[in-house]
Design a protein around this motif. Structure first.
Motif, mmCIF file in Angstrom:
data_model
loop_
_atom_site.group_PDB
_atom_site.id
_atom_site.type_symbol
_atom_site.label_atom_id
_atom_site.label_comp_id
_atom_site.label_asym_id
_atom_site.label_seq_id
_atom_site.Cartn_x
_atom_site.Cartn_y
_atom_site.Cartn_z
ATOM 1 N N GLY A 18 0.918 -1.138 0.005
ATOM 2 C CA GLY A 18 0.114 -0.235 -0.084
ATOM 3 C C GLY A 18 0.870 1.240 0.015
ATOM 4 N N ILE A 19 1.986 1.350 0.736
ATOM 5 C CA ILE A 19 2.807 2.613 0.848
ATOM 6 C C ILE A 19 3.449 2.699 -0.562
ATOM 7 N N LEU A 20 3.733 1.570 -1.325
ATOM 8 C CA LEU A 20 4.326 1.715 -2.578
ATOM 9 C C LEU A 20 3.533 2.242 -3.719
ATOM 10 N N GLY A 21 1.988 2.307 -3.292
ATOM 11 C CA GLY A 21 1.223 2.753 -4.340
ATOM 12 C C GLY A 21 0.484 1.900 -5.047
ATOM 13 N N PHE A 22 0.837 0.807 -5.570
ATOM 14 C CA PHE A 22 -0.116 -0.203 -6.289
ATOM 15 C C PHE A 22 0.788 -1.526 -6.005
ATOM 16 N N PRO A 23 -0.034 -2.568 -5.496
ATOM 17 C CA PRO A 23 0.664 -3.873 -4.958
ATOM 18 C C PRO A 23 1.208 -4.757 -6.416
ATOM 19 N N GLN A 24 2.254 -5.295 -6.091
ATOM 20 C CA GLN A 24 2.732 -6.040 -7.288
ATOM 21 C C GLN A 24 1.853 -7.313 -7.401
ATOM 22 N N THR A 25 1.292 -7.773 -6.180
ATOM 23 C CA THR A 25 0.796 -8.972 -6.312
ATOM 24 C C THR A 25 -0.737 -9.005 -5.751
ATOM 25 N N ASN A 26 -1.716 -9.798 -5.959
ATOM 26 C CA ASN A 26 -2.804 -9.902 -5.734
ATOM 27 C C ASN A 26 -3.847 -8.734 -6.003
ATOM 28 N N THR A 27 -3.344 -8.165 -7.407
ATOM 29 C CA THR A 27 -4.126 -7.081 -7.944
ATOM 30 C C THR A 27 -5.046 -7.193 -9.164
ATOM 31 N N PHE A 76 -1.526 5.172 -15.953
ATOM 32 C CA PHE A 76 -2.154 4.314 -15.492
ATOM 33 C C PHE A 76 -1.229 2.979 -15.024
ATOM 34 N N LYS A 77 -1.527 2.538 -13.994
ATOM 35 C CA LYS A 77 -0.707 1.492 -13.377
ATOM 36 C C LYS A 77 -1.063 0.002 -13.700
ATOM 37 N N GLY A 78 -2.507 -0.162 -13.929
ATOM 38 C CA GLY A 78 -3.176 -1.479 -14.230
ATOM 39 C C GLY A 78 -4.242 -1.419 -15.126
ATOM 40 N N ASN A 112 -5.171 -16.385 -22.723
ATOM 41 C CA ASN A 112 -4.942 -15.059 -23.512
ATOM 42 C C ASN A 112 -6.066 -14.464 -23.947
ATOM 43 N N SER A 113 -7.323 -15.022 -23.347
ATOM 44 C CA SER A 113 -8.442 -14.278 -23.628
ATOM 45 C C SER A 113 -8.649 -12.806 -23.274
ATOM 46 N N ALA A 114 -7.940 -12.189 -22.385
ATOM 47 C CA ALA A 114 -7.711 -11.032 -21.819
ATOM 48 C C ALA A 114 -6.459 -10.494 -21.431
ATOM 49 N N VAL A 115 -6.004 -9.305 -21.686
ATOM 50 C CA VAL A 115 -4.731 -8.859 -21.650
ATOM 51 C C VAL A 115 -4.753 -7.951 -20.368
ATOM 52 N N SER A 116 -3.588 -7.986 -19.403
ATOM 53 C CA SER A 116 -3.717 -7.152 -18.368
ATOM 54 C C SER A 116 -1.885 -6.544 -18.275
ATOM 55 N N HIS A 117 -1.826 -5.753 -17.104
ATOM 56 C CA HIS A 117 -0.436 -4.923 -16.782
ATOM 57 C C HIS A 117 0.415 -6.118 -16.342
ATOM 58 N N ALA A 118 1.674 -6.174 -16.867
ATOM 59 C CA ALA A 118 2.734 -7.018 -16.100
ATOM 60 C C ALA A 118 3.576 -6.568 -15.084
ATOM 61 N N ASN A 119 3.211 -5.258 -14.671
ATOM 62 C CA ASN A 119 4.049 -4.710 -13.766
ATOM 63 C C ASN A 119 3.152 -3.459 -13.085
ATOM 64 N N SER A 120 3.387 -2.897 -12.252
ATOM 65 C CA SER A 120 2.851 -1.661 -11.787
ATOM 66 C C SER A 120 3.652 -0.085 -12.135
ATOM 67 N N ASP A 121 4.385 -0.427 -13.073
ATOM 68 C CA ASP A 121 4.963 0.970 -13.660
ATOM 69 C C ASP A 121 3.956 1.627 -14.146
ATOM 70 N N VAL A 146 -6.846 1.267 -14.253
ATOM 71 C CA VAL A 146 -6.487 1.528 -12.740
ATOM 72 C C VAL A 146 -5.474 2.533 -12.892
ATOM 73 N N GLN A 147 -5.875 3.943 -12.294
ATOM 74 C CA GLN A 147 -4.706 5.015 -12.085
ATOM 75 C C GLN A 147 -3.878 4.844 -10.938
ATOM 76 N N ASP A 148 -4.556 4.689 -9.877
ATOM 77 C CA ASP A 148 -3.927 4.395 -8.537
ATOM 78 C C ASP A 148 -5.107 3.584 -7.807
ATOM 79 N N LEU A 149 -4.527 3.317 -6.578
ATOM 80 C CA LEU A 149 -5.579 2.433 -5.551
ATOM 81 C C LEU A 149 -6.829 3.182 -5.501
ATOM 82 N N LYS A 150 -6.937 4.340 -5.512
ATOM 83 C CA LYS A 150 -8.218 5.015 -5.445
ATOM 84 C C LYS A 150 -9.103 5.300 -6.556
ATOM 85 N N LYS A 151 -8.399 5.413 -7.635
ATOM 86 C CA LYS A 151 -8.932 5.727 -8.949
ATOM 87 C C LYS A 151 -8.928 4.916 -10.159
#
Length: 186
Positions: A18-27, A76-78, A112-121, A146-151
């Motif tokens: 949460g401190i780093l802004g967007f968790p790498q796992t479980n998102t 965006f992060k995710g 591969n029926s959907a595509v998602s973020h590979a990192n939180s950059d 996902v822009q960030d954890l709140k938006k």
């Protein structure tokens, strides 16, 4: 000493993501509802993101370039991006992963029926390739961004793509029809 080590591990596991802004796992973002797995509510405002596609029409097997892009300097992060038939609720077709910031997802037992973020950059734009399936109707690409954890925004849509039923379109979307310039008169 053991107790101290356990406390450090527990603290890092709970608070650092949460401190780093967007968790790498479980998102993850749910394949069906397209909602992220945390408790914020989706934004109601117009999304500062667009989905652009390389063609308006497609044949089975065509490869369509799909780009998710920020309109402003927000980034965006995710994200989760899918193709769905109009009024449909499951992904159709598959993605060829071509951008290092993306990864394929398995929805409804289709790799591969959907595509998602590979990192939180923070990303301004990601591009992928969608492969059209057989027997599909008009469709749109739909995304959660996902822009960030709140938006975050759910249900961002591309323009509608229409299948062509002609045998005259090759995998690039270009016509391969031959024109006959000779006429036979009787």
């Amino acid at each position: 000493m053991k107790r101290h080590s356990c406390f450090v591990v527990l603290f890092c596991g709970i608070f650092v993501p949460g401190i780093l802004g967007f968790p790498q796992t479980n998102t993850s973002i749910d394949c069906d509802s397209l909602l992220p797995n945390y408790e914020s509510e989706p934004q109601k405002s117009a999304p500062p993101y667009i989905i652009a596609v390389s063609f308006d029409n497609f044949e089975p097997g065509n490869e369509i370039q799909v780009t998710l892009e920020a309109l402003k300097d927000v980034g965006f992060k995710g994200f989760n991006l899918q193709a769905r038939e109009i009024e449909g609720d499951v992904p159709v077709g598959t993605f060829k992963i071509t951008d290092p910031n993306t990864k394929g997802l398995e929805c409804h037992n289709v790799t591969n029926s959907a595509v998602s973020h590979a990192n939180s950059d923070v990303k301004q734009k990601v591009t992928t390739t969608w492969i059209a399936p057989h027997d599909v109707r008009d469709l749109q690409f739909i995304a959660t961004v996902v822009q960030d954890l709140k938006k975050f925004w759910v249900g961002i849509q591309s323009k509608t793509l229409t299948p062509t039923r002609s045998e005259s379109v090759n995998g690039t979307g270009k016509s391969k029809r031959k024109v006959c310039f000779e006429c036979i008169c009787t």
